[in-house]
Design an enzyme around this catalytic site. Structure first.
Site, short mmCIF file in Angstrom:
data_model
loop_
_atom_site.label_atom_id
_atom_site.label_comp_id
_atom_site.label_asym_id
_atom_site.label_seq_id
_atom_site.Cartn_x
_atom_site.Cartn_y
_atom_site.Cartn_z
CB CYS A 62 -0.89 -0.04 1.24
SG CYS A 62 -1.75 1.51 1.53
CE1 TYR A 191 -5.15 1.96 -5.13
CE2 TYR A 191 -3.61 3.80 -5.02
CZ TYR A 191 -3.94 2.50 -4.70
OH TYR A 191 -3.08 1.73 -3.97
N1 LIG Z 1 -6.68 7.83 3.56
C1 LIG Z 1 -6.05 6.62 3.77
C2 LIG Z 1 -6.18 5.68 2.57
C3 LIG Z 1 -5.57 4.35 2.83
C4 LIG Z 1 -6.00 3.32 1.79
O1 LIG Z 1 -6.83 3.58 0.91
N2 LIG Z 1 -5.43 2.11 1.89
C5 LIG Z 1 -5.82 1.04 1.00
C6 LIG Z 1 -4.64 0.18 0.60
S1 LIG Z 1 -3.58 0.91 -0.58
C7 LIG Z 1 -6.77 0.10 1.72
O2 LIG Z 1 -6.46 -0.36 2.80
N3 LIG Z 1 -7.89 -0.20 1.09
C8 LIG Z 1 -8.84 -1.14 1.61
C9 LIG Z 1 -10.23 -0.58 1.54
O3 LIG Z 1 -10.39 0.61 1.24
O4 LIG Z 1 -11.14 -1.34 1.77
C10 LIG Z 1 -4.60 6.91 4.10
O5 LIG Z 1 -3.92 7.61 3.33
O6 LIG Z 1 -4.16 6.47 5.14
#
Ligand SMILES: N[C@@H](CCC(=O)N[C@@H](CS)C(=O)NCC(=O)O)C(=O)O
Length: 325
Positions: A62, A191
């Site tokens: 990530c 994304y």
């Molecule tokens: N705003 C968050 C976004 C984090 C994020 O989108 N992480 C993704 C992985 S790259 C995730 O865990 N996605 C799982 C989901 O949204 O269900 C940050 O920057 O900490």
């Protein structure tokens, strides 16, 4: 994929808003670790900096979580803050723990169980990174942009390397300006390109992404770093997307007007940052590729992980010759 609704896991379709555009969810846990435990800019107080008290759950894939690994390393916080990664594959239950990538604190099976433990009625995504308080057994923050600011400043009295300041007061306005363009068109832009479900939404995102990359290429032909004479938060936030660009985003997310390898300055800049001591060990290209290509079945139904591309991040970058900004 799925998310928690009133504390219960629900498998959901890919997120978009009806116009084919990917919409990133807002983060929920917005507390801050501060030197004395006072409340930060958002959230509640009660999270004082302390060695050994906090843990960061990441996925090595990530790019948002990767920011926290980079800053923890640069600030020399490995002893004070523990870290663990969940497994590369993300299925119907979201991020998973396995024998190889266990939950060291509670032996949970899924990351969403940590969110349930923190808030039994939580509604929202179970994303990484998660900054966890082992003492209060709850989530401090799941917002990477804020976690890296805490790591940058809250632990300086506890042995963090205070000579490293990734958000110096004099440069904040310019760092914020760059961060906002890079967030919208690059970090999140890849994304928006990859998860678009209409041609128009894809083209809009991919076009905006390459407009910014072209601008950054020009800026980085004149100066070594985005802002100032040392790497700042702005550089590291760009880095975690750039290092995934040719291995994943060009193919998997169709960000293919140009490859990063076609940009001489951006490619050397990426190598320059990669070669900063400690950074290479935060980068796991095989794990990254496995996560994206295998987990996003709406984008890559076969789950086949491409073999290439060959890239050499250890090659000379020749950027010492450039002036500071
Ligand atoms: N705003 C968050 C976004 C984090 C994020 O989108 N992480 C993704 C992985 S790259 C995730 O865990 N996605 C799982 C989901 O949204 O269900 C940050 O920057 O900490």
């Amino acid at each position: 994929m799925g998310q928690l609704v009133d504390g219960k896991w629900k498998i959901d379709p890919p997120r978009e808003s009806g116009d084919g555009k990917f919409k990133r969810a807002k983060t929920h846990f917005r507390n801050w670790i501060t030197p004395d435990g006072d409340a930060g800019p958002t959230g509640m107080g009660g999270f004082p900096a302390a060695a050994g008290r906090y843990h960061i759950y990441v996925s090595l894939a990530c790019p948002w979580a990767h920011r926290t690994l980079v800053v923890r390393k640069l600030k020399g916080l490995e002893e004070q803050i523990s870290v663990s990664s969940c497994a590369a594959f993300m299925g119907d239950h979201g991020w998973e723990f396995t024998d190889e990538f266990p939950d060291p604190l509670y032996k949970k099976k899924y990351v969403h169980e940590l969110y349930q433990k923190a808030d039994a009625g939580y509604t929202g995504r179970a994303s990484v990174p998660v900054l966890w308080d082992k003492e209060r057994e709850t989530i401090v923050s799941n917002e990477s942009a804020e976690i890296i600011r805490m790591l940058n400043s809250a632990f300086d009295g506890l042995g963090a390397d205070a000579s490293v300041d990734l958000y110096p007061a004099a440069l904040r306005a310019e760092i914020d300006r760059i961060n906002s363009v890079v967030y919208d068109t690059v970090n999140n832009g890849v994304y928006k390109s990859g998860f678009a479900t209409t041609q128009a939404a894809y083209e809009e995102a991919a076009t905006a992404l390459f407009v910014t990359l072209d601008e950054l290429e020009e800026r980085l032909s004149r100066q070594r770093y985005l802002v100032g004479e040392r790497p700042t938060e702005a550089d590291w936030r760009l880095f975690t997307t750039l290092v995934r660009f040719d291995p994943v985003y060009v193919g998997h997310f169709k960000c293919n007007i140009r490859r990063l390898a076609d940009y001489a300055n951006l490619s050397n800049y990426l190598r320059d940052l990669y070669q900063v001591p400690g950074i290479a060990e935060t980068v796991h290209i095989d794990y990254i590729k496995e996560h994206y290509y295998r987990s996003h079945t709406s984008v890559n139904p076969t789950g086949i992980v491409p073999i290439g591309p060959e890239i050499d991040l250890k090659a000379p970058h020749n950027r010492e010759r450039l002036q500071a900004a």
